[in-house]
Scaffold this active site. Structure first.
Site, PDB file in Angstrom:
ATOM      1  N   HIS A 242      -3.070  10.915  35.874  1.00 40.11           N
ATOM      2  CA  HIS A 242      -1.856  10.084  35.790  1.00 40.11           C
ATOM      3  C   HIS A 242      -0.846  10.679  34.802  1.00 40.11           C
ATOM      4  O   HIS A 242      -0.222   9.940  34.030  1.00 40.11           O
ATOM      5  CB  HIS A 242      -2.223   8.647  35.374  1.00 40.11           C
ATOM      6  CG  HIS A 242      -2.956   7.874  36.432  1.00 40.11           C
ATOM      7  ND1 HIS A 242      -2.311   7.214  37.456  1.00 40.11           N
ATOM      8  CD2 HIS A 242      -4.283   7.666  36.633  1.00 40.11           C
ATOM      9  CE1 HIS A 242      -3.210   6.611  38.229  1.00 40.11           C
ATOM     10  NE2 HIS A 242      -4.419   6.873  37.760  1.00 40.11           N
ATOM     11  N   ASP A 305      -8.636   6.553  33.965  1.00 42.29           N
ATOM     12  CA  ASP A 305      -8.913   6.160  35.358  1.00 42.29           C
ATOM     13  C   ASP A 305      -8.489   7.249  36.326  1.00 42.29           C
ATOM     14  O   ASP A 305      -7.618   8.067  36.043  1.00 42.29           O
ATOM     15  CB  ASP A 305      -8.154   4.863  35.697  1.00 42.29           C
ATOM     16  CG  ASP A 305      -6.653   5.004  35.477  1.00 42.29           C
ATOM     17  OD1 ASP A 305      -6.264   5.670  34.492  1.00 42.29           O
ATOM     18  OD2 ASP A 305      -5.879   4.468  36.283  1.00 42.29           O
ATOM     19  N   GLU A 306      -9.121   7.240  37.487  1.00 40.83           N
ATOM     20  CA  GLU A 306      -8.690   8.006  38.665  1.00 40.83           C
ATOM     21  C   GLU A 306      -8.324   9.453  38.338  1.00 40.83           C
ATOM     22  O   GLU A 306      -7.288   9.948  38.764  1.00 40.83           O
ATOM     23  CB  GLU A 306      -7.497   7.307  39.326  1.00 40.83           C
ATOM     24  CG  GLU A 306      -7.861   5.948  39.847  1.00 40.83           C
ATOM     25  CD  GLU A 306      -6.671   5.168  40.383  1.00 40.83           C
ATOM     26  OE1 GLU A 306      -6.810   4.597  41.476  1.00 40.83           O
ATOM     27  OE2 GLU A 306      -5.616   5.105  39.729  1.00 40.83           O
ATOM     28  N   ALA A 307      -9.211  10.119  37.599  1.00 44.65           N
ATOM     29  CA  ALA A 307      -8.937  11.507  37.199  1.00 44.65           C
ATOM     30  C   ALA A 307      -9.407  12.469  38.285  1.00 44.65           C
ATOM     31  O   ALA A 307     -10.176  13.406  38.017  1.00 44.65           O
ATOM     32  CB  ALA A 307      -9.592  11.799  35.852  1.00 44.65           C
ATOM     33  N   GLY A 308      -8.953  12.238  39.505  1.00 41.03           N
ATOM     34  CA  GLY A 308      -9.375  13.061  40.645  1.00 41.03           C
ATOM     35  C   GLY A 308      -8.961  14.519  40.544  1.00 41.03           C
ATOM     36  O   GLY A 308      -9.522  15.373  41.224  1.00 41.03           O
TER      37      GLY A 308
END
Ligand code: ACM
Length: 494
Positions: A242, A305-308
């Site tokens: 993000h 979060d959401e560290a793809g």
């Protein structure tokens, strides 16, 4: 009609109504404040609110002794079992007495008194009679963390909007404002030495609008405003994912050395700080250090979060480092529950949101022994549509009706009671551009999360709650608060 004590949201811990003891606020009522200077800002705030609504002079007098019609704010000498935020509110024919051991308790008691007065008290020259139902309220919160999260990154919101939201959440005894300050689409806080973060990273938002950011003075103004409502600001700088707005501002933060373009869409999970580079930790230290210096509250949120876009071993290394950096600046780290993949010190707070993970992140947080804030997306995310007819909002965890947002129990997630710090209602702003949009999504669901965080589980009952919620409508109308008239609730005619 006199508002019954049962209509207060969150419903107080104990109610002892006495129909023979109603109090009526009149032109001769005084506001007496005693117990020290800590009580005075709440007295000033309450007097301003009541003067505006009633048109009465309501002079403030300092000292406990009073004769005649009085609203008294008394600091000290409260029952110690009421904790850091509890209060008693005692209504008799000649007086309303709010007593608390702390400024927070007095303020919460004053918000309760506000809800016991007709909603038109929120309007200049509102219509009385200003009668408060008699009896006593004994009240304290179930959980210490009752949060609302606002995303000012996907769309930017002004200081005035944030202050208005603080007033709205404080009415329901929310005491944490988690400010999501950075994301792929925008960097919203000035950091000395890193001017491009705001000049470039703050220059746009979802949909390509002009974005914006807070100067450090404006951020301090928000923090001080929140403190005056006994709300603690928890600033969040998200990482290692993000971060597109930061990468677009400083190419050295990328592994390739090339800045990506600014991003104005709503995808997630694609950007990453370069975990192997020393400059990443210089950046992190300066950002978190400056935030810590401007933030009197105990917490700094690091995202997680959401560290793809980050390899798993890099992810845990980054989180460890971020948590240590927060501690080095004297604060406690808060992160989305994915951070439990990294070793965490016991005071850390993990916020559970991703109900699609089947509880895996929450289980790891429980095993790590950290504190947990419950914000299960399919209950608490105020940015999800209410139903198929809602125009604003997303649906990846919803739709989420008013009943769904209200009708759950924090003890049903398998977290030992001692580890549950509280609950939070996040409001991400991918589809929200105005204050009215914020209000449409937060109201009427936010008061339900607030009640879960404050009121004893034994009071929890949707069939009576929906009637109490309907009774809030005249107040919201008087406040020009743009709530969603969900068909689940029988709203009074406007
Ligand atoms: C989140 O919704 N990505 C915390």
């Amino acid at each position: 009609m006199v508002i019954p004590m049962t209509d207060v949201i969150p419903i107080p811990m104990e109610l002892h109504p006495d129909p023979s003891a109603d109090f009526t606020l009149t032109g001769s009522t005084v506001l007496a404040v005693s117990g020290g200077a800590v009580a005075e800002p709440t007295a000033t705030w309450l007097a301003a609110l009541l003067r505006h609504g009633t048109g009465f002079a309501l002079p403030i007098t300092v000292g406990a002794a009073h004769a005649g019609s009085v609203i008294a704010l008394e600091l000290g000498d409260a029952d110690p079992s009421l904790g850091d935020e509890g209060y008693t509110l005692t209504v008799r024919p000649g007086s309303v007495v709010i007593r608390a051991a702390t400024g927070a308790g007095l303020f919460h008691g004053a918000e309760t008194l506000r809800q016991l007065l007709p909603g038109s008290v929120e309007t200049a020259g509102g219509r009385g009679p200003w009668t408060v139902s008699g009896g006593q309220i004994v009240d304290r919160p179930r959980y210490p963390w009752r949060g609302a999260m606002l995303d000012v990154a996907r769309h930017f919101f002004s200081v005035a909007d944030v202050e208005r939201y603080i007033d709205e959440i404080a009415l329901y005894k929310i005491n944490i404002l988690h400010l999501h300050l950075t994301d792929d689409q925008g960097w919203r806080i000035a950091i000395n030495g890193w001017p491009q973060l705001t000049a470039v990273g703050g220059s746009t938002e979802v949909g390509g609008g002009t974005g914006g950011y807070y100067t450090q003075d404006q951020y301090r103004q928000i923090v001080a405003y929140a403190a005056s409502r006994y709300v603690t600001v928890v600033p969040e700088v998200d990482g290692p994912g993000h971060v597109n707005a930061a990468l677009a501002s400083y190419p050295e933060l990328t592994c390739s050395g090339t800045a990506p373009p600014l991003y104005t869409g709503i995808d997630v999970g694609f950007s990453s700080l370069c975990v192997g580079k020393a400059v990443t930790y210089q950046f992190l230290d300066e950002v978190l250090g400056q935030l810590a210096a401007m933030t009197p509250g105990s917490y700094i949120a690091i995202g997680g979060d959401e560290a793809g876009g980050t390899p798993p071993e890099d992810y845990t290394a980054f989180i460890e480092k971020a948590v240590q950096t927060v501690a080095a600046h004297g604060k406690t780290a808060v992160g989305w529950a994915e951070i439990a993949a990294a070793p965490l010190p016991s005071g850390t707070i993990a916020e559970y949101w991703d109900t699609a993970d089947g509880g895996a992140s929450l289980e790891r947080a429980v095993q790590d022994g950290v504190k947990v804030v419950l914000a299960p997306a399919n209950r608490c995310y105020l940015d999800q549509k209410y139903d198929d007819n809602t125009t604003l909002g997303l649906v990846w965890a919803g739709p989420t009706s008013v009943e769904t947002a209200y009708d759950w129990d924090p003890t049903s997630y398998g977290v030992p009671a001692a580890q549950v710090e509280g609950v939070e209602a996040p409001l991400f702003s991918e589809t929200l551009t105005t204050m009215a949009d914020i209000e449409q999504m937060a109201f009427p669901r936010l008061p339900g999360i607030a009640e879960i965080g404050w009121s004893p589980q034994s009071t929890h009952d949707w069939s009576s709650y929906r009637l109490r919620l309907a009774a809030q409508a005249p107040r919201w109308e008087a406040m020009n608060l743009d709530f969603y008239r969900s068909p689940e609730v029988s709203w009074p005619a406007g």
